[in-house]
Motif scaffolding. Structure first.
Motif, PDB file in Angstrom:
ATOM      1  N   LYS A  47       0.735  -1.232  -0.017  1.00  0.00           N
ATOM      2  CA  LYS A  47      -0.119   0.019  -0.076  1.00  0.00           C
ATOM      3  C   LYS A  47       0.806   1.358   0.056  1.00  0.00           C
ATOM      4  N   SER A  48       0.380   2.330  -0.622  1.00  0.00           N
ATOM      5  CA  SER A  48       1.112   3.573  -0.782  1.00  0.00           C
ATOM      6  C   SER A  48       0.085   4.636  -0.865  1.00  0.00           C
ATOM      7  N   LYS A  49       0.405   5.914  -1.078  1.00  0.00           N
ATOM      8  CA  LYS A  49      -0.504   6.863  -1.223  1.00  0.00           C
ATOM      9  C   LYS A  49      -0.949   7.125  -2.499  1.00  0.00           C
ATOM     10  N   GLY A  50      -0.176   6.924  -3.586  1.00  0.00           N
ATOM     11  CA  GLY A  50      -0.594   6.982  -4.990  1.00  0.00           C
ATOM     12  C   GLY A  50      -0.755   8.515  -5.463  1.00  0.00           C
ATOM     13  N   VAL A  51      -1.793   8.903  -6.555  1.00  0.00           N
ATOM     14  CA  VAL A  51      -1.852  10.128  -6.912  1.00  0.00           C
ATOM     15  C   VAL A  51      -2.912  10.794  -6.236  1.00  0.00           C
ATOM     16  N   LYS A  52      -3.000  12.023  -6.322  1.00  0.00           N
ATOM     17  CA  LYS A  52      -4.200  12.808  -5.568  1.00  0.00           C
ATOM     18  C   LYS A  52      -5.517  12.623  -6.269  1.00  0.00           C
ATOM     19  N   LYS A  53      -6.601  12.180  -5.512  1.00  0.00           N
ATOM     20  CA  LYS A  53      -7.943  12.026  -6.184  1.00  0.00           C
ATOM     21  C   LYS A  53      -8.926  12.494  -5.224  1.00  0.00           C
ATOM     22  N   LYS A  54     -10.164  12.653  -5.702  1.00  0.00           N
ATOM     23  CA  LYS A  54     -11.059  13.147  -4.723  1.00  0.00           C
ATOM     24  C   LYS A  54     -12.123  12.130  -4.840  1.00  0.00           C
ATOM     25  N   TYR A  55     -13.069  11.882  -3.784  1.00  0.00           N
ATOM     26  CA  TYR A  55     -13.970  10.919  -3.826  1.00  0.00           C
ATOM     27  C   TYR A  55     -15.303  11.665  -4.292  1.00  0.00           C
ATOM     28  N   ARG A  56     -16.230  10.871  -4.950  1.00  0.00           N
ATOM     29  CA  ARG A  56     -17.338  11.289  -5.443  1.00  0.00           C
ATOM     30  C   ARG A  56     -18.456  10.820  -4.733  1.00  0.00           C
ATOM     31  N   LYS A  57     -19.324  11.720  -4.081  1.00  0.00           N
ATOM     32  CA  LYS A  57     -20.610  11.017  -3.311  1.00  0.00           C
ATOM     33  C   LYS A  57     -21.575  10.417  -4.316  1.00  0.00           C
ATOM     34  N   ILE A  58     -21.644   9.075  -3.990  1.00  0.00           N
ATOM     35  CA  ILE A  58     -22.549   8.302  -4.962  1.00  0.00           C
ATOM     36  C   ILE A  58     -23.952   8.223  -4.304  1.00  0.00           C
ATOM     37  N   ASP A  59     -24.963   8.461  -4.822  1.00  0.00           N
ATOM     38  CA  ASP A  59     -26.248   8.153  -4.354  1.00  0.00           C
ATOM     39  C   ASP A  59     -26.751   6.899  -4.428  1.00  0.00           C
ATOM     40  N   PHE A  60     -26.382   6.086  -3.318  1.00  0.00           N
ATOM     41  CA  PHE A  60     -26.816   4.548  -3.106  1.00  0.00           C
ATOM     42  C   PHE A  60     -28.119   4.297  -2.799  1.00  0.00           C
ATOM     43  N   LEU A  61     -28.523   5.203  -1.929  1.00  0.00           N
ATOM     44  CA  LEU A  61     -29.848   5.344  -1.316  1.00  0.00           C
ATOM     45  C   LEU A  61     -31.054   5.343  -2.235  1.00  0.00           C
ATOM     46  N   ARG A  62     -30.796   6.348  -3.199  1.00  0.00           N
ATOM     47  CA  ARG A  62     -31.724   6.617  -4.155  1.00  0.00           C
ATOM     48  C   ARG A  62     -33.043   7.044  -3.428  1.00  0.00           C
ATOM     49  N   GLU A  63     -32.814   8.096  -2.427  1.00  0.00           N
ATOM     50  CA  GLU A  63     -34.195   8.364  -1.528  1.00  0.00           C
ATOM     51  C   GLU A  63     -34.845   9.545  -2.006  1.00  0.00           C
ATOM     52  N   LYS A  64     -34.412  10.081  -3.159  1.00  0.00           N
ATOM     53  CA  LYS A  64     -35.423  11.188  -3.967  1.00  0.00           C
ATOM     54  C   LYS A  64     -36.506  10.373  -4.578  1.00  0.00           C
ATOM     55  N   LYS A  65     -37.776  10.261  -3.817  1.00  0.00           N
ATOM     56  CA  LYS A  65     -38.889   9.543  -4.544  1.00  0.00           C
ATOM     57  C   LYS A  65     -39.852  10.430  -5.450  1.00  0.00           C
ATOM     58  N   TYR A  66     -40.258   9.874  -6.353  1.00  0.00           N
ATOM     59  CA  TYR A  66     -41.363  10.513  -7.269  1.00  0.00           C
ATOM     60  C   TYR A  66     -40.874  11.718  -7.877  1.00  0.00           C
ATOM     61  N   ILE A  67     -39.618  12.029  -8.087  1.00  0.00           N
ATOM     62  CA  ILE A  67     -39.181  13.362  -9.031  1.00  0.00           C
ATOM     63  C   ILE A  67     -38.340  12.626  -9.994  1.00  0.00           C
ATOM     64  N   TYR A  68     -38.470  12.998 -11.163  1.00  0.00           N
ATOM     65  CA  TYR A  68     -37.770  12.765 -12.266  1.00  0.00           C
ATOM     66  C   TYR A  68     -36.344  13.380 -12.325  1.00  0.00           C
ATOM     67  N   GLY A  69     -35.432  12.630 -12.662  1.00  0.00           N
ATOM     68  CA  GLY A  69     -34.011  13.074 -12.889  1.00  0.00           C
ATOM     69  C   GLY A  69     -33.832  12.915 -14.345  1.00  0.00           C
ATOM     70  N   CYS A  70     -32.853  13.779 -14.838  1.00  0.00           N
ATOM     71  CA  CYS A  70     -32.099  13.764 -16.169  1.00  0.00           C
ATOM     72  C   CYS A  70     -30.731  13.502 -16.231  1.00  0.00           C
ATOM     73  N   ILE A  71     -30.366  12.757 -16.934  1.00  0.00           N
ATOM     74  CA  ILE A  71     -28.757  12.454 -17.054  1.00  0.00           C
ATOM     75  C   ILE A  71     -28.139  13.521 -17.736  1.00  0.00           C
ATOM     76  N   LYS A  72     -27.309  13.928 -16.978  1.00  0.00           N
ATOM     77  CA  LYS A  72     -26.464  15.212 -17.504  1.00  0.00           C
ATOM     78  C   LYS A  72     -25.183  14.811 -18.050  1.00  0.00           C
ATOM     79  N   SER A  73     -24.567  14.055 -17.389  1.00  0.00           N
ATOM     80  CA  SER A  73     -23.159  13.815 -17.864  1.00  0.00           C
ATOM     81  C   SER A  73     -22.871  12.309 -17.673  1.00  0.00           C
ATOM     82  N   ILE A  74     -21.869  11.776 -18.172  1.00  0.00           N
ATOM     83  CA  ILE A  74     -21.210  10.373 -17.965  1.00  0.00           C
ATOM     84  C   ILE A  74     -19.912  10.939 -17.608  1.00  0.00           C
ATOM     85  N   GLU A  75     -19.364  10.536 -16.578  1.00  0.00           N
ATOM     86  CA  GLU A  75     -17.653  10.898 -15.939  1.00  0.00           C
ATOM     87  C   GLU A  75     -17.084   9.764 -15.429  1.00  0.00           C
ATOM     88  N   TYR A  76     -15.848   9.897 -15.251  1.00  0.00           N
ATOM     89  CA  TYR A  76     -15.062   8.882 -14.789  1.00  0.00           C
ATOM     90  C   TYR A  76     -14.848   8.961 -13.335  1.00  0.00           C
TER      91      TYR A  76
END
Length: 258
Positions: free
Chosen positions: A51-80
């Motif tokens: 194990k080592s530190k590696g390069v700098k990177k930021k963690y993306r908060k992923i919505d695994f709960l999907r708690e926003k109910k009954y509201i439509y969402g539009c896909i705006k981007s596809i990212e790495y």
């Protein structure tokens, strides 16, 4: 998939994936810094191997709960996402909020998704697993209701809704096994994108080191004090079943609990 030309030794045999990312806007609130540990304690001694530190990177908060109910969402981007082997999508909900989700195969820019207990089984929609028809592919499945998706989140992962009873839904996994899931758990319809990730070849050790993974030395190349396989004159194999450096069996030993 791109196979690199061997212009340098590190490029020889290197295979990368050709992904056409579409960035919409940078949201700093959805990205956080995680304190990295190089696998050493306060004395500088190695406590976690490889194990080592590696390069700098930021963690993306992923919505695994999907708690926003009954509201439509539009896909705006596809990212790495540097912390995952799959891609992520930025969703803009109609109330103005933005969230990241795991990108699914067949989900495109400007597609709409919705989260509700019961709705149409369209790719990207989240719903209770008891309301998903038999034979549909699902991913990002909860194990405990309301705790967020825990399984089937990696690149190319999916399971088939196999059968149902009064309390549980049975999923057929890729390896043929059946997994029993509570009927009140959420699941996302579809298959995780980037299924060709297993074809990637890094080409050189430096790529892994940038990820924070240090080299792994074979046990038979060590001394007896460092590994159970170590020692011996010249090139020899260990006269025992393969074990880890702590002496635990590494082949055929069952680790999962029933």
């Amino acid at each position: 998939m791109i196979k690199k030309k061997p212009t340098t030794p590190g490029q020889r045999g290197k295979i990368i994936l050709k992904n056409s990312f579409h960035y919409f806007r940078n949201f700093k609130k959805l990205k956080i810094n995680i304190k990295k540990s190089p696998g050493r304690n306060n004395q500088g001694k190695i406590t976690v191997r490889h194990k080592s530190k590696g390069v700098k990177k930021k963690y993306r908060k992923i919505d695994f709960l999907r708690e926003k109910k009954y509201i439509y969402g539009c896909i705006k981007s596809i990212e790495y996402d540097p912390y995952r082997n799959c891609n992520i999508s930025l969703v803009s909900y109609l109330d103005g909020e933005y969230r990241y989700i795991i990108h699914l195969y067949g989900l495109n820019i400007n597609d709409f998704i919705i989260n509700s207990p019961k709705n149409h089984p369209k790719i990207g929609n989240s719903m209770l697993i008891k309301n998903i028809p038999i034979g549909i592919k699902v991913c990002c499945v909860e194990l405990v209701p309301g705790k967020g998706a825990k399984i089937l989140r990696s690149a190319g992962c999916y399971a088939l809704v196999y059968s149902k009873d009064m309390k549980f839904t049975y999923l057929k996994m890729k390896n043929g096994s059946l997994k029993k899931i509570n009927n009140n758990c959420n699941a996302v319809v579809g298959c995780v994108d980037n299924s060709d990730f297993y074809l990637v070849k890094l080409g050189k050790a430096g790529t892994n080191i940038r990820k924070g993974i240090r080299p792994t030395v074979r046990g038979v190349a060590m001394n007896p004090v460092d590994h159970p396989h170590g020692g011996g004159e010249g090139k020899t194999t260990s006269k025992r079943h393969p074990v880890s450096y702590k002496g635990k069996l590494t082949k055929g030993l069952k680790t999962s609990k029933k």
